[in-house]
Design an enzyme around this catalytic site. Structure first.
Site, PDB file in Angstrom:
ATOM      1  CE1 TYR A 168      -3.572  -2.605   5.656  1.00 52.65           C
ATOM      2  CE2 TYR A 168      -3.366  -0.276   5.131  1.00 52.65           C
ATOM      3  CZ  TYR A 168      -3.433  -1.587   4.722  1.00 52.65           C
ATOM      4  OH  TYR A 168      -3.370  -1.901   3.379  1.00 52.65           O
ATOM      5  CB  THR A 217      -0.899  -0.005   1.252  1.00 53.35           C
ATOM      6  OG1 THR A 217      -1.540   1.251   1.389  1.00 53.35           O
ATOM      7  CG2 THR A 217      -0.095  -0.259   2.527  1.00 53.35           C
ATOM      8  CG  ASP A 218      -1.190   4.965  -0.971  1.00 55.32           C
ATOM      9  OD1 ASP A 218      -1.750   4.311  -0.056  1.00 55.32           O
ATOM     10  OD2 ASP A 218      -1.786   5.832  -1.632  1.00 55.32           O
ATOM     11  CD  GLU A 219      -3.527   3.596   4.380  1.00 57.17           C
ATOM     12  OE1 GLU A 219      -3.342   3.489   5.597  1.00 57.17           O
ATOM     13  OE2 GLU A 219      -4.652   3.621   3.857  1.00 57.17           O
ATOM     14  CE  LYS A 266      -0.089  -4.566   2.991  1.00 61.44           C
ATOM     15  NZ  LYS A 266      -0.454  -5.916   2.424  1.00 61.44           N
TER      16      LYS A 266
END
Ligand code: NAD
Ligand code: DAU
Length: 353
Positions: free
Chosen positions: A158, A132-134, A162
């Site tokens: 989260y 993810t970009d997060e 990741k």
């Protein structure tokens, strides 16, 4: 064949359906069927011998070992994860279990399998990790979009989980030579999106006459990508991505949350007007903000375009219209995913809103 993990979730099921629509290579689908996994998403594949489904945990080494030995996949694509930021704030433990420990256990079994392959198969094997970009944290308004070289600054349980999994994938390449690929994608939307996430939640709440909860001032920005475009990016990275590289995937579609909500309301006004003649936008309700809420994400997707020739096919306008139409046509799917467990989550999350 390929082994897909988490293939009964939102992106995973779209990926499996798209994969088998464009080629005949079979898919072994390993999914734990958590609240987010739904075999109904894959109903179109019933009786299709190219799809083999196994219910199980990526963190179960014996199961993964058996599946790898039996099916001898040429690639493993890891979609399986706990994926909802708000749930990670309420209960981070399962995010560590699956995203960190589960990914590690999967990687370790895949390494053992891969290391025994004959040279040609060993060379051709790939482990593709869907991220993810997060992991890059939050951008200020004038910051450039996230590039692959951006520092990791995850802000939620989260995104931290990741990020940990991405690091482990990287380490298995650097240390053991496992041929890995990592994709870091922005926010997806489209069919089979579980209605705990903003876009499907707004559609189903609007139709049910319920409030449309907008966190804080609604000016947080996300970079939206139609799920089918994410799936085509993953296929392309698997096909031609350089081993050990990461590829950012995004839609060049930065939009504040409030604009997203208003766009959905306008589409519903057109496609399924309210019986009382009023506007869906009247249902918007500003609620308390998400703790630690990242202000802005944006992906610089030039590397995947330059190296692999991938670009999104959908604009936001075409993708969101298709999505709203899909939810209008699949009221039965929506009704069935809104089980008791779903209702408990919504009651807990929006109680004090
Ligand atoms: P999702 O929550 O809809 O689906 C996750 C799937 O994984 C479910 O089918 C679930 O049953 C399965 N699963 C969970 N724990 C498992 C375990 N221990 N073993 C086996 N299966 C397990 O998630 P999604 O939105 O489809 O996201 C898929 C992947 O893409 C995730 O890795 C996520 O981090 C990543 N991602 C998502 C987005 C997005 O916008 N949704 C964007 C970028 C990246
Ligand atoms: O950026 C990629 C990520 O996008 C993925 O890695 C995650 O798995 C995926 O869930 C998604 O995370 P977000 O937190 O961005 O998605 P969500 O749909 O939960 O929220 C989108 C934005 O809308 C975010 O700024 C929070 C806000 N929001 C969300 C909900 C559920 C609201 O304003 N109200 C809501 O009720």
């Amino acid at each position: 064949m390929i082994l897909v993990t988490g293939g009964a979730g939102f992106i995973g099921s779209n990926f499996v359906l798209d994969w088998l629509a464009v080629q005949d290579e079979p898919v072994l689908n390993l999914d734990k069927l958590t609240y987010a996994g739904n075999l109904e998403n894959l109903a179109a594949l019933q009786g299709d011998a190219r799809h083999v489904f196994v219910q199980g945990d990526i963190g179960d080494p014996a199961l993964v070992r058996t599946l790898l030995a039996k099916h001898e996949p040429r690639a493993v694509l890891n979609f399986a994860a706990e994926s909802h930021v708000d749930r990670s704030i309420h209960a981070p433990g399962t995010f560590i279990d699956t995203n960190v420990v589960g990914t590690f256990r999967l990687l370790d079994e895949v390494r053992a399998y891969w290391s025994e392959l004959p040279p040609a198969q060993k060379e051709a094997f790939r482990f593709l990790h869907v991220s993810t970009d997060e992991v890059y944290g939050s951008l200020a308004p004038a910051d450039p979009a996230f590039g692959e070289q951006n520092r990791y600054e995850p802000n939620s349980p989260y995104s931290a989980s990741k990020a940990a999994s991405d690091h482990m994938v990287r380490a298995y390449h650097h240390t053991y030579g496992l041929p890995v690929l990592t994709t870091n994608c922005s926010n997806n939307y489209g069919p089979f999106h579980f209605p705990e996430k903003l876009i499907p939640l707004v559609i189903v709440n609007a139709l049910a006459g319920k409030p449309l909860p907008v966190y804080g001032d609604g000016q947080q920005i996300r970079d939206w990508l139609y799920v089918g475009d994410h799936c085509s990016a993953i296929r392309r990275v698997l096909e031609a991505g350089r081993v050990g590289e990461t590829y950012n995937v995004g839609g060049w579609n930065e939009k504040p949350n409030l604009d997203i909500v208003r766009t959905i309301c306008a589409l519903l006004d057109e496609l399924r007007p309210r019986a009382d003649g009023r506007r869906y936008a009247e249902q918007v309700a500003f609620v308390k903000d998400r703790p630690g809420h990242d202000r802005r994400y944006a992906i610089d997707a030039r590397k995947i375009e330059r190296e692999l020739g991938w670009k999104p096919a959908e604009t936001f306008e075409t993708g969101i219209r298709k999505t709203v139409q899909w939810y209008l046509a699949h009221a039965d799917w929506v009704q069935r995913v809104q089980s008791g467990a779903y209702r408990d989550w919504i009651a807990q999350q929006y109680a004090a809103a």
